[in-house]
Design an enzyme around this catalytic site. Structure first.
Site, PDB file in Angstrom:
ATOM      1  N   LYS A 157       8.053  -6.144   7.184  1.00 56.93           N
ATOM      2  CA  LYS A 157       7.700  -5.589   8.492  1.00 56.93           C
ATOM      3  C   LYS A 157       8.143  -6.581   9.558  1.00 56.93           C
ATOM      4  O   LYS A 157       7.525  -7.629   9.753  1.00 56.93           O
ATOM      5  CB  LYS A 157       6.202  -5.321   8.641  1.00 56.93           C
ATOM      6  CG  LYS A 157       5.973  -4.405   9.839  1.00 56.93           C
ATOM      7  CD  LYS A 157       4.633  -4.507  10.488  1.00 56.93           C
ATOM      8  CE  LYS A 157       4.451  -5.651  11.415  1.00 56.93           C
ATOM      9  NZ  LYS A 157       5.299  -5.640  12.636  1.00 56.93           N
ATOM     10  N   GLU A 180       2.438 -19.242   7.404  1.00 54.32           N
ATOM     11  CA  GLU A 180       3.080 -20.271   8.243  1.00 54.32           C
ATOM     12  C   GLU A 180       2.688 -19.944   9.667  1.00 54.32           C
ATOM     13  O   GLU A 180       3.130 -18.938  10.230  1.00 54.32           O
ATOM     14  CB  GLU A 180       4.594 -20.236   8.031  1.00 54.32           C
ATOM     15  CG  GLU A 180       5.260 -21.553   8.370  1.00 54.32           C
ATOM     16  CD  GLU A 180       5.877 -21.574   9.744  1.00 54.32           C
ATOM     17  OE1 GLU A 180       5.160 -22.002  10.693  1.00 54.32           O
ATOM     18  OE2 GLU A 180       7.036 -21.171   9.886  1.00 54.32           O
ATOM     19  N   CYS A 234       8.192 -22.542  16.098  1.00 52.36           N
ATOM     20  CA  CYS A 234       6.896 -22.998  15.565  1.00 52.36           C
ATOM     21  C   CYS A 234       6.819 -24.512  15.501  1.00 52.36           C
ATOM     22  O   CYS A 234       5.757 -25.081  15.714  1.00 52.36           O
ATOM     23  CB  CYS A 234       6.610 -22.366  14.210  1.00 52.36           C
ATOM     24  SG  CYS A 234       7.904 -22.612  13.009  1.00 52.36           S
ATOM     25  N   GLU A 273      -1.338 -23.621  21.465  1.00 52.86           N
ATOM     26  CA  GLU A 273       0.094 -23.334  21.354  1.00 52.86           C
ATOM     27  C   GLU A 273       0.512 -22.429  22.511  1.00 52.86           C
ATOM     28  O   GLU A 273      -0.040 -21.349  22.687  1.00 52.86           O
ATOM     29  CB  GLU A 273       0.395 -22.635  20.022  1.00 52.86           C
ATOM     30  CG  GLU A 273       1.867 -22.340  19.864  1.00 52.86           C
ATOM     31  CD  GLU A 273       2.229 -21.755  18.502  1.00 52.86           C
ATOM     32  OE1 GLU A 273       3.088 -22.286  17.834  1.00 52.86           O
ATOM     33  OE2 GLU A 273       1.616 -20.733  18.129  1.00 52.86           O
TER      34      GLU A 273
HETATM   35  O1  TXE Z   1       2.156 -13.045  16.959  1.00 55.65           O
HETATM   36  P1  TXE Z   1       1.458 -12.290  15.759  1.00 55.65           P
HETATM   37  P2  TXE Z   1       2.683 -12.500  18.369  1.00 55.65           P
HETATM   38  C1  TXE Z   1       2.338 -17.541  18.070  1.00 55.65           C
HETATM   39  C2  TXE Z   1       2.749 -17.894  19.493  1.00 55.65           C
HETATM   40  C3  TXE Z   1       2.713 -16.568  20.178  1.00 55.65           C
HETATM   41  C4  TXE Z   1       1.516 -15.927  19.511  1.00 55.65           C
HETATM   42  C5  TXE Z   1       1.449 -14.436  19.590  1.00 55.65           C
HETATM   43  O2  TXE Z   1       1.793 -18.760  20.040  1.00 55.65           O
HETATM   44  O3  TXE Z   1       2.521 -16.679  21.550  1.00 55.65           O
HETATM   45  O4  TXE Z   1       1.643 -16.323  18.171  1.00 55.65           O
HETATM   46  O5  TXE Z   1       2.686 -13.861  19.176  1.00 55.65           O
HETATM   47  C6  TXE Z   1       2.324  -8.847  12.869  1.00 55.65           C
HETATM   48  N1  TXE Z   1      -1.872  -7.388  10.288  1.00 55.65           N
HETATM   49  N2  TXE Z   1       3.481 -17.363  17.180  1.00 55.65           N
HETATM   50  O6  TXE Z   1       1.707 -11.577  18.974  1.00 55.65           O
HETATM   51  O7  TXE Z   1       0.402 -11.364  16.240  1.00 55.65           O
HETATM   52  C7  TXE Z   1       3.130  -8.556  14.108  1.00 55.65           C
HETATM   53  O8  TXE Z   1       3.407  -7.166  14.205  1.00 55.65           O
HETATM   54  C8  TXE Z   1      -0.629  -7.557   9.862  1.00 55.65           C
HETATM   55  C9  TXE Z   1       3.844 -18.495  16.367  1.00 55.65           C
HETATM   56  O9  TXE Z   1       4.063 -12.021  18.196  1.00 55.65           O
HETATM   57  O10 TXE Z   1       1.055 -13.322  14.785  1.00 55.65           O
HETATM   58  C10 TXE Z   1       4.354  -9.420  13.878  1.00 55.65           C
HETATM   59  O11 TXE Z   1       5.244  -8.789  12.973  1.00 55.65           O
HETATM   60  N3  TXE Z   1       0.382  -7.944  10.656  1.00 55.65           N
HETATM   61  C11 TXE Z   1       4.767 -18.130  15.286  1.00 55.65           C
HETATM   62  C12 TXE Z   1       3.761 -10.666  13.217  1.00 55.65           C
HETATM   63  O12 TXE Z   1       2.517 -10.245  12.679  1.00 55.65           O
HETATM   64  C13 TXE Z   1       0.113  -8.198  11.951  1.00 55.65           C
HETATM   65  C14 TXE Z   1       5.789 -17.115  15.584  1.00 55.65           C
HETATM   66  C15 TXE Z   1       3.515 -11.825  14.166  1.00 55.65           C
HETATM   67  O13 TXE Z   1       2.644 -11.396  15.168  1.00 55.65           O
HETATM   68  C16 TXE Z   1      -1.197  -8.042  12.464  1.00 55.65           C
HETATM   69  C17 TXE Z   1       5.292 -16.046  16.426  1.00 55.65           C
HETATM   70  C18 TXE Z   1      -2.223  -7.617  11.564  1.00 55.65           C
HETATM   71  N4  TXE Z   1      -3.480  -7.463  11.944  1.00 55.65           N
HETATM   72  C19 TXE Z   1       4.197 -16.217  17.204  1.00 55.65           C
HETATM   73  N5  TXE Z   1      -1.169  -8.347  13.768  1.00 55.65           N
HETATM   74  C20 TXE Z   1       5.335 -19.210  14.429  1.00 55.65           C
HETATM   75  N6  TXE Z   1       4.490 -19.819  13.596  1.00 55.65           N
HETATM   76  O14 TXE Z   1       6.527 -19.447  14.423  1.00 55.65           O
HETATM   77  C21 TXE Z   1       0.096  -8.685  14.092  1.00 55.65           C
HETATM   78  N7  TXE Z   1       0.884  -8.583  12.987  1.00 55.65           N
END
Ligand code: TXE
Length: 499
Positions: free
Chosen positions: A195, A270, A305, A403
């Site tokens: 996904k 991660e 990240c 973050e």
């Molecule tokens: O992240 P999410 P978002 C951090 C960064 C950013 C914040 C929010 O600080 O500002 O996260 O970003 C899926 N069940 N990072 O909203 O929510 C979602 O659809 C299953 C750090 O984009 O974590 C997407 O595919 N899946 C990071 C993925 O999770 C779910 C990189 C990431 O979304 C879900 C990105 C659920 N309940 C953001 N909710 C890094 N470590 O590199 C969301 N998703």
């Protein structure tokens, strides 16, 4: 603007995209769609289906059938599986321009970064794991159970593919992070349902076309598009998923971890980071260190990240290093990702830009000194932000503890090594750290005492398929990449034969 390749032009002409299930693009069972926006132009580039439970069921069913019956993926000789993965890596390289352009259009990042980190990174990862298919090993073990009647025993372990893998990925490196999960899972003999992020789903769908051309059997890789709350939640809760691998926020990681435990599904997370860069007086070249710190935070608009988003600088050189980093930031050309001279592109979305601006405002309200940058959009259109640097005296501010995931750096002075370690380790996160010194004893002491999953000395952190990545503390559970990366997707069977 680069000329869009014929392949990508044809792909984008579709406008209403579909899931990729069992080797073919397929309509959603539902009606709902999500618009995909180009963050440099704010123009819609297509729509994806918001996958519902039936879509997820269909994808998991296809993956399960491919794992157990339909394809010979699991039973295929490791050499043959490796050949397909190697072909996939070659085709990703052949089509790197189309893939990179797609990433730049949906994510905004600079085309040179999309070529090297995304398309190049994905090709490298598939090539690396193609070589691992033939190197998955168990062990023979001398155990101490007594055997009656002169019998002997032979004990060993073998590694088996774990089953259907759910891979949930973010938008910052849409296809290279997907490759970090798909490549080792497939190399181990698993099948995958991916996904992608709702912000950047199209490059993954394009990658699926290439996977088919590489000869990946139907059902081995499936993609369901949609959001987290519906699609991601259905996928992680699915009882036939045997392993969840997730990269994203700590907030979402905790939700996924709880769901995984309900079904006792394996999980690797991660998560977020707030990685320190520590510059000592004796960094062998202070300009080099300042440029390295700037590269470590501003690459990919700070949406990395492992970004070094807080810099601790020893007091004697604080002003000089901070001035040099600020000059490097002020010189950066801000433009859309297809501008070959651009050094900073747009942030991924309007919502994310707003989140980063809110942090900048709270930094100002909390009394940090704004050295350069701010919330003003430097261009008329698109979600752009100037590289922003704060100076603060301690860790007591949200901009230094949370973050931000944008081009925002906070600098803090320190006295000595103990002070640097105290400040650096004073964080809920522990993903990465960089240390800038020419004193090898100091460097090794820092390496040993920093609470971080990855430490680089005299360089910003970069990823490599051979180097495991993962975090201490709230930055995650488990490691991906490297040899341990493939073991994420295997399960161990212990065998004892009495003869
Ligand atoms: O992240 P999410 P978002 C951090 C960064 C950013 C914040 C929010 O600080 O500002 O996260 O970003 C899926 N069940 N990072 O909203 O929510 C979602 O659809 C299953 C750090 O984009 O974590 C997407 O595919 N899946 C990071 C993925 O999770 C779910 C990189 C990431 O979304 C879900 C990105 C659920 N309940 C953001 N909710 C890094 N470590 O590199 C969301 N998703």
């Amino acid at each position: 603007m680069s000329n869009i390749t014929a392949r990508l032009t044809r792909f984008l002409a579709k406008r209403n995209h579909q899931h990729f299930i069992n080797g073919a693009y397929q309509d959603s069972y539902g009606e709902k769609q999500i618009a995909v926006i180009n963050p440099a132009t704010e123009v819609e580039i297509g729509k994806i289906p918001l996958g519902n439970k039936e879509d997820v069921d269909a994808a998991v069913r296809a993956a399960k059938l491919a794992f157990h019956h339909n394809s010979d993926w699991r039973k295929m000789s490791p050499d043959d599986r490796g050949k397909i993965l190697y072909r996939f890596s070659e085709l990703i390289s052949d089509h790197s321009e189309s893939l990179a352009q797609m990433v730049t259009i949906e994510n905004g990042k600079l085309i040179k970064d999309a070529l090297s980190s995304d398309a190049g990174g994905a090709a490298k990862t598939f090539r690396y794991y193609a070589g691992w298919t033939t190197k998955i090993e168990g062990e023979t073990l001398d155990i101490s159970q007594p055997q009656k009647g002169g019998r002997q025993n032979f004990a060993f372990t073998k590694r088996e593919p774990i089953g259907v893998v759910a891979a949930i990925v973010p938008w910052n490196f849409p296809i290279s992070i997907a490759a970090w999960k798909i490549a080792p899972a497939l190399a181990a003999g698993c099948t995958v349902v991916l996904k992608p992020s709702e912000e950047t789903p199209l490059s993954a769908l394009l990658l699926a076309e290439i996977a088919m051309e590489a000869g990946l059997p139907p059902g081995v890789l499936n993609i369901v598009t949609g959001d987290g709350r519906t699609t991601g939640a259905c996928l992680t809760a699915h009882k036939d998923v045997k392993k969840i691998t997730f990269t994203g926020s700590t907030y979402t990681g905790k939700i996924i971890g709880k769901t995984a435990m309900e079904n006792v599904t394996g999980v690797s997370l991660e998560l977020g980071g707030k990685s320190p860069a520590i510059v000592f007086n004796d960094a062998h070249d202070l300009d080099f260190a300042a440029n390295g710190v700037a590269a470590g935070i501003f690459r990919n608009q700070g949406q990395v990240c492992v970004a070094g988003s807080r810099v601790y600088i020893q007091k004697k050189v604080y002003d000089k290093v901070l001035t040099d980093i600020s000059h490097a930031a002020q010189k950066m050309k801000i433009s859309h990702g297809f501008d070959e001279s651009a050094q900073l592109g747009p942030l991924v979305s309007k919502g994310h830009l707003q989140k980063v601006c809110n942090y900048i405002n709270s930094g100002i309200e909390e009394g940090a000194e704004l050295i350069t940058g701010g919330t003003e959009n430097p261009l008329d259109k698109g979600y752009f932000l100037k590289p922003t640097i704060f100076s603060a005296l301690d860790n007591e501010k949200s901009i230094i503890s949370e973050e931000i995931f944008g081009p925002v750096l906070v600098a803090v002075p320190f006295d000595d090594m103990e002070d640097a370690l105290r400040l650096a380790n004073d964080s809920q996160f522990g993903l990465a750290a960089t240390v800038w010194t020419k004193d090898i004893s100091k460097a090794m002491t820092m390496v040993n005492r920093l609470e971080a999953g990855v430490v680089y000395v005299n360089s910003p952190v970069r990823s490599d398929p051979g180097l495991p990545l993962g975090g201490y503390k709230q930055s995650g559970i488990g490691r991906e990449l490297g040899k341990v990366g493939i073991y994420n997707y295997t399960t161990l069977k212990s065998v004892n034969i009495v003869y």
